[in-house]
Design a protein around this motif. Structure first.
Motif, short mmCIF file in Angstrom:
data_model
loop_
_atom_site.label_atom_id
_atom_site.label_comp_id
_atom_site.label_asym_id
_atom_site.label_seq_id
_atom_site.Cartn_x
_atom_site.Cartn_y
_atom_site.Cartn_z
N VAL A 1 -4.77 -1.51 -5.57
CA VAL A 1 -5.31 -0.20 -5.94
C VAL A 1 -6.75 -0.01 -5.50
O VAL A 1 -7.14 1.07 -5.05
CB VAL A 1 -5.15 0.05 -7.45
CG1 VAL A 1 -3.69 0.10 -7.84
CG2 VAL A 1 -5.90 -0.98 -8.28
N GLY A 2 -7.56 -1.04 -5.62
CA GLY A 2 -8.97 -0.91 -5.27
C GLY A 2 -9.18 -0.63 -3.80
O GLY A 2 -10.04 0.18 -3.43
N MET B 1 -10.53 3.64 0.38
CA MET B 1 -10.18 4.50 1.52
C MET B 1 -10.03 5.96 1.11
O MET B 1 -9.42 6.76 1.82
CB MET B 1 -8.86 4.02 2.14
CG MET B 1 -8.91 2.61 2.70
SD MET B 1 -9.92 2.50 4.18
CE MET B 1 -8.91 3.41 5.34
N SER B 2 -10.59 6.30 -0.06
CA SER B 2 -10.54 7.67 -0.60
C SER B 2 -9.12 8.12 -0.94
O SER B 2 -8.80 9.31 -0.90
CB SER B 2 -11.18 8.66 0.38
OG SER B 2 -12.53 8.34 0.60
N SER B 3 -8.25 7.15 -1.27
CA SER B 3 -6.92 7.45 -1.80
C SER B 3 -6.89 7.13 -3.28
O SER B 3 -7.81 6.51 -3.82
CB SER B 3 -5.85 6.62 -1.06
OG SER B 3 -5.81 6.96 0.31
N GLU B 4 -5.82 7.57 -3.96
CA GLU B 4 -5.67 7.29 -5.38
C GLU B 4 -4.79 6.06 -5.56
O GLU B 4 -3.56 6.12 -5.50
CB GLU B 4 -5.03 8.49 -6.10
CG GLU B 4 -5.95 9.70 -6.23
CD GLU B 4 -7.04 9.48 -7.26
OE1 GLU B 4 -6.89 8.56 -8.10
OE2 GLU B 4 -8.03 10.22 -7.24
N GLY B 5 -5.43 4.92 -5.78
CA GLY B 5 -4.69 3.68 -5.90
C GLY B 5 -3.69 3.68 -7.04
O GLY B 5 -2.55 3.19 -6.91
N MET B 6 -4.07 4.26 -8.18
CA MET B 6 -3.18 4.24 -9.34
C MET B 6 -2.00 5.19 -9.16
O MET B 6 -0.96 5.03 -9.81
CB MET B 6 -3.95 4.60 -10.60
CG MET B 6 -5.02 3.60 -10.99
SD MET B 6 -4.49 1.85 -11.03
CE MET B 6 -3.17 1.92 -12.23
N PHE C 1 0.80 -1.22 0.00
CA PHE C 1 0.00 0.00 0.00
C PHE C 1 0.84 1.28 0.00
O PHE C 1 0.29 2.36 0.12
CB PHE C 1 -0.95 0.01 1.20
CG PHE C 1 -1.99 -1.07 1.14
CD1 PHE C 1 -3.13 -0.92 0.37
CD2 PHE C 1 -1.82 -2.25 1.85
CE1 PHE C 1 -4.09 -1.92 0.30
CE2 PHE C 1 -2.78 -3.26 1.79
CZ PHE C 1 -3.91 -3.09 1.01
N SER C 2 2.16 1.15 -0.12
CA SER C 2 3.00 2.35 -0.16
C SER C 2 4.20 2.12 -1.07
O SER C 2 4.66 0.97 -1.24
CB SER C 2 3.47 2.74 1.24
OG SER C 2 4.63 1.99 1.61
#
Length: 215
Positions: free
Chosen positions: A130-131, A136-141, A110-111
């Motif tokens: 990514v999903g 979690m309202s982050s940008e996976g891509m 995740f990082s």
């Protein structure tokens, strides 16, 4: 970009193969839990069905347990890649397995710094989820983009395997970023070929053909 199918369902794997879309398979304990067949028997069948990599995941959380499990998992088939969780103990296991010639897929990334650690440890694949980041309202891509940049900066051999894909947009973005692999749920494969203009165009062609002179 390679397509892996994210499932432990043999029927889904076989159908996706007919589309020419399966270069490998990723599984996890949750996917095996959905199936009625003994997981090891099913894993053996999957490895026989697919020529490409088949990711099978350890359930241990110490390096010792992971390495022992990995040595058993690779006996299931010559194409097994061992999934290792992104833990410090996991990095120890990846390093040992690399030295033993066992391919690994570091999962639950995740990082970008986690991805950097995995590459330095010798992982064959890194799986950014990514999903789950999008959930979690982050940008996976954005994570994939950062990993691709870091790996390109230092010519790491670790392949970027985009995981936790929710929709065709994820696959498009992964391809535009140059990701090595997208692991795709069976249901998303069917959406890749869909476009309303394709359906309208085909309907018109068939209607015109019905009206075309046949003699």
């Amino acid at each position: 970009m390679k397509f892996f199918i994210d499932t432990a369902n043999l029927a889904e794997i076989r159908e996706a193969k007919e589309f020419g879309l399966v270069d490998g398979v990723t599984t996890n304990p949750s996917l095996f839990a959905k199936e009625s067949e003994n997981w090891r028997t099913l894993a053996e069948k999957i490895c026989q069905e697919i020529e490409g990599p088949v990711s099978l995941e350890v359930v241990g959380t110490t390096a010792k347990d992971m390495v022992q499990e990995a040595r058993e998992l690779v006996k299931i088939g010559p194409n097994v890649v061992v999934k290792i969780p992104m833990l410090l103990e996991g990095m120890k296991a990846v390093k040992i397995l690399k030295e033993e010639g066992i391919e690994t897929n570091v999962t639950l990334c995740f990082s970008p710094l986690q991805a950097l650690m995995a590459a330095k440890a010798g992982a064959s694949y890194i799986s950014p989820f990514v999903g789950r980041l999008d959930d979690m309202s982050s940008e996976g891509m954005e994570l994939v983009e950062q990993i691709m940049t870091i790996y390109g900066n230092y010519n790491f051999a670790t392949q970027v395997l985009v995981a936790s894909i929710r929709n065709p947009v994820h696959i498009l973005q992964a391809a535009l970023l140059g990701a090595d692999v997208a692991t795709v749920p069976f249901g998303v494969f069917g959406k890749l070929a869909k476009h309303p203009l394709t359906d309208i165009g085909l309907e018109k062609f068939l209607a015109d053909w019905e009206n075309a002179p046949k003699k």
